[in-house]
Design a protein around this motif. Sequence first.
Motif, PDB file in Angstrom:
ATOM      1  N   ILE A 265       0.852  -1.179   0.000  1.00 20.68           N
ATOM      2  CA  ILE A 265       0.000   0.000   0.000  1.00 20.68           C
ATOM      3  C   ILE A 265       0.894   1.237   0.000  1.00 20.68           C
ATOM      4  CG2 ILE A 265      -1.963   1.138   1.095  1.00 20.68           C
ATOM      5  CD1 ILE A 265      -2.427  -1.401   2.691  1.00 20.68           C
ATOM      6  N   GLN A 266       0.527   2.225  -0.816  1.00 19.57           N
ATOM      7  CA  GLN A 266       1.299   3.461  -0.867  1.00 19.57           C
ATOM      8  C   GLN A 266       1.033   4.263   0.399  1.00 19.57           C
ATOM      9  OE1 GLN A 266       3.451   4.226  -3.319  1.00 19.57           O
ATOM     10  NE2 GLN A 266       4.093   6.047  -2.218  1.00 19.57           N
ATOM     11  N   GLY A 267       2.058   4.440   1.217  1.00 17.57           N
ATOM     12  CA  GLY A 267       1.914   5.180   2.460  1.00 17.57           C
ATOM     13  C   GLY A 267       3.261   5.719   2.910  1.00 17.57           C
ATOM     14  N   VAL A 268       3.312   6.183   4.142  1.00 16.44           N
ATOM     15  CA  VAL A 268       4.529   6.759   4.704  1.00 16.44           C
ATOM     16  C   VAL A 268       4.817   6.104   6.049  1.00 16.44           C
ATOM     17  CG1 VAL A 268       5.595   8.850   5.627  1.00 16.44           C
ATOM     18  CG2 VAL A 268       4.233   8.974   3.540  1.00 16.44           C
ATOM     19  N   VAL A 269       6.068   5.690   6.243  1.00 14.04           N
ATOM     20  CA  VAL A 269       6.499   5.098   7.510  1.00 14.04           C
ATOM     21  C   VAL A 269       7.193   6.170   8.339  1.00 14.04           C
ATOM     22  CG1 VAL A 269       7.976   3.381   8.600  1.00 14.04           C
ATOM     23  CG2 VAL A 269       6.748   2.807   6.500  1.00 14.04           C
ATOM     24  N   LEU A 270       6.761   6.312   9.578  1.00 11.24           N
ATOM     25  CA  LEU A 270       7.345   7.292  10.496  1.00 11.24           C
ATOM     26  C   LEU A 270       8.066   6.577  11.628  1.00 11.24           C
ATOM     27  CD1 LEU A 270       4.321   9.756  10.872  1.00 11.24           C
ATOM     28  CD2 LEU A 270       6.247   9.943   9.287  1.00 11.24           C
ATOM     29  N   THR A 271       9.186   7.160  12.051  1.00 10.37           N
ATOM     30  CA  THR A 271       9.946   6.666  13.197  1.00 10.37           C
ATOM     31  C   THR A 271      10.036   7.774  14.231  1.00 10.37           C
ATOM     32  OG1 THR A 271      11.974   7.262  12.014  1.00 10.37           O
ATOM     33  CG2 THR A 271      11.249   4.971  11.844  1.00 10.37           C
ATOM     34  N   PRO A 272      10.609   7.514  15.408  1.00 10.44           N
ATOM     35  CA  PRO A 272      10.620   8.529  16.474  1.00 10.44           C
ATOM     36  C   PRO A 272      11.098   9.903  16.015  1.00 10.44           C
ATOM     37  CG  PRO A 272      11.386   6.463  17.350  1.00 10.44           C
ATOM     38  CD  PRO A 272      11.218   6.253  15.860  1.00 10.44           C
ATOM     39  N   ASN A 273      10.412  10.925  16.509  1.00  8.30           N
ATOM     40  CA  ASN A 273      10.708  12.330  16.231  1.00  8.30           C
ATOM     41  C   ASN A 273      10.450  12.727  14.783  1.00  8.30           C
ATOM     42  OD1 ASN A 273      11.505  13.384  18.825  1.00  8.30           O
ATOM     43  ND2 ASN A 273      13.320  12.096  18.667  1.00  8.30           N
ATOM     44  N   GLN A 274       9.677  11.908  14.073  1.00  9.42           N
ATOM     45  CA  GLN A 274       9.218  12.287  12.750  1.00  9.42           C
ATOM     46  C   GLN A 274       7.720  12.563  12.813  1.00  9.42           C
ATOM     47  OE1 GLN A 274      10.317   9.066  10.095  1.00  9.42           O
ATOM     48  NE2 GLN A 274      12.317   9.968   9.689  1.00  9.42           N
ATOM     49  N   GLU A 275       7.270  13.414  11.898  1.00 10.63           N
ATOM     50  CA  GLU A 275       5.840  13.692  11.821  1.00 10.63           C
ATOM     51  C   GLU A 275       5.394  13.726  10.366  1.00 10.63           C
ATOM     52  OE1 GLU A 275       4.984  17.420  13.626  1.00 10.63           O
ATOM     53  OE2 GLU A 275       5.873  18.613  12.012  1.00 10.63           O
ATOM     54  N   LEU A 276       4.129  13.460  10.175  1.00  7.60           N
ATOM     55  CA  LEU A 276       3.546  13.480   8.845  1.00  7.60           C
ATOM     56  C   LEU A 276       2.424  14.499   8.796  1.00  7.60           C
ATOM     57  CD1 LEU A 276       2.578  10.828   6.345  1.00  7.60           C
ATOM     58  CD2 LEU A 276       0.691  12.036   7.456  1.00  7.60           C
ATOM     59  N   SER A 277       2.340  15.181   7.673  1.00  3.72           N
ATOM     60  CA  SER A 277       1.226  16.088   7.431  1.00  3.72           C
ATOM     61  C   SER A 277       0.522  15.642   6.161  1.00  3.72           C
ATOM     62  CB  SER A 277       1.726  17.537   7.280  1.00  3.72           C
ATOM     63  OG  SER A 277       0.639  18.400   6.977  1.00  3.72           O
ATOM     64  N   TYR A 278      -0.780  15.422   6.264  1.00  7.11           N
ATOM     65  CA  TYR A 278      -1.578  15.013   5.107  1.00  7.11           C
ATOM     66  C   TYR A 278      -2.497  16.165   4.727  1.00  7.11           C
ATOM     67  CZ  TYR A 278      -4.999  12.504   2.246  1.00  7.11           C
ATOM     68  OH  TYR A 278      -5.836  12.098   1.232  1.00  7.11           O
ATOM     69  N   ASN A 279      -2.261  16.726   3.530  1.00  5.94           N
ATOM     70  CA  ASN A 279      -3.066  17.834   3.039  1.00  5.94           C
ATOM     71  C   ASN A 279      -4.279  17.283   2.306  1.00  5.94           C
ATOM     72  OD1 ASN A 279      -4.059  19.976   1.246  1.00  5.94           O
ATOM     73  ND2 ASN A 279      -2.286  21.131   1.960  1.00  5.94           N
ATOM     74  N   LEU A 280      -5.477  17.562   2.809  1.00  4.43           N
ATOM     75  CA  LEU A 280      -6.691  16.986   2.236  1.00  4.43           C
ATOM     76  C   LEU A 280      -7.033  17.577   0.876  1.00  4.43           C
ATOM     77  CD1 LEU A 280      -6.887  16.079   5.228  1.00  4.43           C
ATOM     78  CD2 LEU A 280      -9.344  16.352   5.048  1.00  4.43           C
ATOM     79  N   ASP A 281      -6.584  18.800   0.603  1.00  4.44           N
ATOM     80  CA  ASP A 281      -6.920  19.428  -0.670  1.00  4.44           C
ATOM     81  C   ASP A 281      -6.198  18.781  -1.842  1.00  4.44           C
ATOM     82  OD1 ASP A 281      -8.731  21.226   0.399  1.00  4.44           O
ATOM     83  OD2 ASP A 281      -7.205  22.742   0.801  1.00  4.44           O
ATOM     84  N   ASP A 282      -4.908  18.447  -1.658  1.00  5.93           N
ATOM     85  CA  ASP A 282      -4.165  17.852  -2.767  1.00  5.93           C
ATOM     86  C   ASP A 282      -3.728  16.412  -2.496  1.00  5.93           C
ATOM     87  OD1 ASP A 282      -2.168  18.207  -0.927  1.00  5.93           O
ATOM     88  OD2 ASP A 282      -1.175  19.819  -2.001  1.00  5.93           O
ATOM     89  N   ASN A 283      -4.224  15.828  -1.386  1.00  6.13           N
ATOM     90  CA  ASN A 283      -3.954  14.412  -1.055  1.00  6.13           C
ATOM     91  C   ASN A 283      -2.459  14.104  -0.999  1.00  6.13           C
ATOM     92  OD1 ASN A 283      -6.748  13.803  -1.010  1.00  6.13           O
ATOM     93  ND2 ASN A 283      -6.742  13.581  -3.228  1.00  6.13           N
ATOM     94  N   ARG A 284      -1.688  14.986  -0.378  1.00 11.45           N
ATOM     95  CA  ARG A 284      -0.243  14.771  -0.276  1.00 11.45           C
ATOM     96  C   ARG A 284       0.154  14.359   1.132  1.00 11.45           C
ATOM     97  NH1 ARG A 284       3.554  19.233  -1.645  1.00 11.45           N
ATOM     98  NH2 ARG A 284       1.974  20.579  -0.696  1.00 11.45           N
ATOM     99  N   LEU A 285       0.995  13.321   1.214  1.00  9.07           N
ATOM    100  CA  LEU A 285       1.567  12.875   2.475  1.00  9.07           C
ATOM    101  C   LEU A 285       3.001  13.404   2.554  1.00  9.07           C
ATOM    102  CD1 LEU A 285       0.366   9.167   2.305  1.00  9.07           C
ATOM    103  CD2 LEU A 285      -0.523  10.880   3.889  1.00  9.07           C
ATOM    104  N   MET A 286       3.288  14.253   3.530  1.00  7.62           N
ATOM    105  CA  MET A 286       4.608  14.869   3.642  1.00  7.62           C
ATOM    106  C   MET A 286       5.232  14.546   4.995  1.00  7.62           C
ATOM    107  SD  MET A 286       3.940  18.603   1.881  1.00  7.62           S
ATOM    108  CE  MET A 286       5.690  18.984   2.003  1.00  7.62           C
TER     109      MET A 286
END
Length: 369
Positions: free
Chosen positions: A256-277
């Motif tokens: 599945i296309q997604g993002v893996v986070l480890t300690p002290n990392q954060e993800l922001s998902y923008n609902l307008d353009d469906n971007r995982l950063m």
Amino acid sequence: MKYKTYNAEDFLFDESFRQWTSGTSPEATAFWEQWLAQNPDRAYVVKNAQALVRTLNEHYRDNATEARFTSELNRLMEVAAEHREADLEAPIIPLQPQFRWRWAAAVLLTVGLSIWMYSHIIPKARSASYAHLTRLAHLPLQEKINTSNHTANVLLSDGSLVTLRPNSRLSYPKQFDKSSRTVYLDGEAFFDVVKNPARPFLIYANQTVTKVLGTSFLVRAFEGEKAVTVTVRTGRVSVYAQEDFENARLSGLRRIQGVVLTPNQELSYNLDDNRLMKALVDKPKVVIPESVNHEQVFEDTPVAKVFSTIEHTYGVNLIYNEDDLSACLINFTFSNESLLERIDVICQTIGASYEVLDGQIVITSKGCK
């Protein structure tokens, strides 16, 4: 009940299967859990069948008759045939009414038309609201709403602890099932999840799905906001757009296309353009136990060893060329300095530079003479 070998279409016509899916019969639940334990190879087909039952029940909840189901399935078959016409080697032969339901159900399950149903019967199902998702849940849910100005703790049946922030709500079953642990969040909460590799922990929140096996992290996902953030304290967390996650599950994809986070990392998902950063948190925290002395003393220590110690302390990945830094030795004592302060001091000392990319710290150096 007598055990038998079920074909794909048999599930939809079995009254006890529908009762189990709807959570209305303890006897049916016991039977099907036992059946699944004896037939693990049929788990995927069962999940598809349950998805179809729930979707049709939800779509026709005010008039959920077999006639309505049959009509809708026949319509779906016609649409599917149009899309697959080029691949078919034989024309579709009209069936007698008494056989159409079974035949349509079997084809739906085998060719994956459940995905089409999620796209067209309920257009927003894959990115559904908190209220809609909780209505479709296969287990009865209880809800905790925090209307106070303080945090509220919610202890789940597996021992996991959720710290619910003000103006937030969480829906969860009294008891998780044997295959997964799923909750629904509208708002902000800190999760301290008990580790259980056999039962993934899933959080559905504002068009995202966060999947963990056991870790601690913060999720902020208010339905009125245009972004979702997930911040990891310890362990590993996988975050997906809900649409991608559901499509992959329904089609049987392992990746599945997604993002893996480890300690002290954060993800922001923008609902307008469906971007995982993915990014590094503003103020990375130490992840080693509180009982450990955080003061670090280095005397004529190879810089690669220093970087390795820092990685262990903060759980952050440092990228550098160890061969280029093999001649670099440093003498430092760190106590209250932040992560980036430590990196900055080291880089200044050895004539290196650094940048934060994709939640990692990339160090560039020409080495030491």
